[in-house]
Design a protein around this motif. Structure first.
Motif, mmCIF file in Angstrom:
data_model
loop_
_atom_site.group_PDB
_atom_site.id
_atom_site.type_symbol
_atom_site.label_atom_id
_atom_site.label_comp_id
_atom_site.label_asym_id
_atom_site.label_seq_id
_atom_site.Cartn_x
_atom_site.Cartn_y
_atom_site.Cartn_z
ATOM 1 N N ARG A 222 1.515 -1.323 -2.023
ATOM 2 C CA ARG A 222 0.432 -1.748 -1.118
ATOM 3 C C ARG A 222 -0.094 -3.120 -1.527
ATOM 4 N N LYS A 223 -0.349 -3.264 -2.827
ATOM 5 C CA LYS A 223 -0.936 -4.507 -3.343
ATOM 6 C C LYS A 223 -0.056 -5.713 -3.004
ATOM 7 N N HIS A 224 1.252 -5.553 -3.131
ATOM 8 C CA HIS A 224 2.169 -6.682 -2.886
ATOM 9 C C HIS A 224 2.726 -6.689 -1.458
ATOM 10 N N LYS A 225 2.167 -5.800 -0.631
ATOM 11 C CA LYS A 225 2.520 -5.762 0.803
ATOM 12 C C LYS A 225 4.021 -5.582 1.051
ATOM 13 N N VAL A 226 4.603 -4.675 0.273
ATOM 14 C CA VAL A 226 6.003 -4.304 0.521
ATOM 15 C C VAL A 226 6.004 -3.205 1.588
ATOM 16 N N ALA A 227 6.806 -3.384 2.632
ATOM 17 C CA ALA A 227 6.867 -2.381 3.699
ATOM 18 C C ALA A 227 7.446 -1.081 3.146
ATOM 19 N N MET A 228 6.787 0.046 3.467
ATOM 20 C CA MET A 228 7.243 1.351 2.973
ATOM 21 C C MET A 228 7.808 2.178 4.129
#
Ligand SMILES: [Zn+2]
Length: 407
Positions: free
Chosen positions: A308-314
């Motif tokens: 979430r912090k690094h805005k990686v799509a999950m």
């Protein structure tokens, strides 16, 4: 005048479009128009342009919720045999080592899959796709990986192709020759990787049997160097890469995917912050697989907060397979993503729609948006969170694939 092959009204849309500034990209009391298999208009009902009411088929949704068709972006649906007997033996106290010594584990699935005729494998695949279809799934990724020799890996990819042609679900084929070491290459994993690179990959590329190449990078799978070798060859042949990475230990497979501008790093329970940063830089999607986590009774959670912090799509997927996730349900994964991984219902739904499309490199689906494929699931629910909250309730009312009603 708006022309449409289908107009759905009295509907609430969970568009999952980040450009729409509301949870789930929701538009309540909306309408959506389909033309030539694509979404041609959507918005609040009050803004619906004039239509030819006599010539346009209209579906009244009675306030139900419409989402994009669900996408299962990581599966192993093509295999023969069952490991239920091993499951039972384990629970009766037999150790994993004893089972492996008796030819059990992945070796038994490989043996059964090699012996199976094409029709059996096709029917197995079709039945598993049917189960997913009943849950509103319209796109599925299907990996090879239980053949582990040239003939049988190609056989599995050809069956993927047949399923894609004949099944309503859009099947996307991934080559996973580097899934496990076949017994005939025991103690010589490098020779097997050379076979994957020098014989299998060129055939896969030449015959366009897969769009992506996957590797199980793990201390019980293939090394970082071997993964890199496969990725180099795949990329040279114009194939995209992805990885089963950081499931049991941190081998830096996710960073490798990022270095190759690959699609996704999958599992990633043991990923650290440097790996998460690499994924963010490389625009790699994180594919989280709560079914395997659950079935293996793992305790190491994937780094959700860092993602979430690094805005990686999950993305979320079933990982349906006979060894570690015999759970052919994407709806169950939505629930597990929330209960086990503490994702929000909105993150979970994005994980099986917009982010799952991203994990497959598909820019034409996963959101309700003008120009996207009209893969649409209509749910008899009062709030989109219900899709993650409840499981086992028949709540799919209608499913359209490319604008055509499927049920
Ligand atoms: Zn898998």
């Amino acid at each position: 005048m708006l022309e449409a092959d289908l107009l759905i009204i009295d509907v609430n849309l969970a568009t999952m479009d980040p450009a729409i500034d509301s949870p789930y990209g929701a538009i309540e009391n909306a309408a959506i128009a389909i033309k030539d298999g694509e979404i041609s208009w959507l918005g609040p009902r009050s803004q619906l342009p004039e239509i030819d009411a006599l010539a346009t088929p209209i579906h009244k949704a009675n306030g139900q919720w419409l989402t994009p068709g669900l996408i299962d972006c990581h599966t192993h649906i093509l295999f023969a045999g069952s490991r239920a007997n091993e499951f039972e033996q384990r629970l009766l106290g037999t150790s994993y080592q004893e089972i492996a010594a008796q030819g059990g584990g992945i070796a038994s699935t490989v043996t059964a899959t090699r012996l199976a005729d094409r029709e059996t494998l096709y029917v197995n695949g079709k039945e598993r796709l049917n189960s997913l279809l009943k849950e509103g799934v319209t796109t599925v990724e299907s990996k090879s990986g239980y053949g582990l020799d040239v003939e049988n890996e190609i056989k599995l990819l050809e069956i993927n192709q047949l399923l894609s042609e004949h099944h309503p679900i859009d099947v996307h084929s991934t080559f996973l020759g580097a899934h496990a070491l076949p017994l005939e290459y025991k103690d010589n994993s490098q020779a097997y990787i050379d076979l994957v690179c020098d014989e299998m990959l060129p055939l896969v590329a030449e015959r366009q049997l897969a769009t992506a190449v996957d590797v199980f990078c793990e201390n019980v799978g293939f090394s970082y160097q071997q993964t890199k070798q496969v990725f180099e060859r795949a990329q040279a042949l114009g194939l995209q890469v992805k990885c089963h990475a950081e499931q049991l230990s941190n081998q830096h497979g996710s960073e490798l995917v990022a270095d190759f501008n690959g699609l996704s790093a999958d599992h990633i329970e043991y990923l650290d912050e440097a790996g998460v940063e690499a994924m963010a830089r490389g625009d790699v999607t994180a594919v989280l697989l709560p079914g395997a986590f659950y079935f293996l009774r793992e305790t190491q959670l994937p780094p959700i907060e860092l993602l979430r912090k690094h805005k990686v799509a999950m993305a979320i997927a079933s990982d349906f397979n006979p060894g570690t996730a015999p759970l052919c349900s994407l709806r169950l994964m939505l629930n597990m993503a929330c209960t086990l991984f503490r994702m929000t219902p909105e993150e979970a739904l994005r994980g099986v729609t917009a982010h799952a499309a991203r994990a497959l490199g598909l820019g034409d689906r996963g959101m309700l948006k003008v120009g996207m494929r009209a893969d649409l699931a209509l749910w008899n629910i009062s709030h989109p969170a219900q899709l993650s909250y409840q499981f086992g309730v028949t709540d799919l009312s209608n499913l359209w694939i490319l604008g055509k009603l499927n049920q």
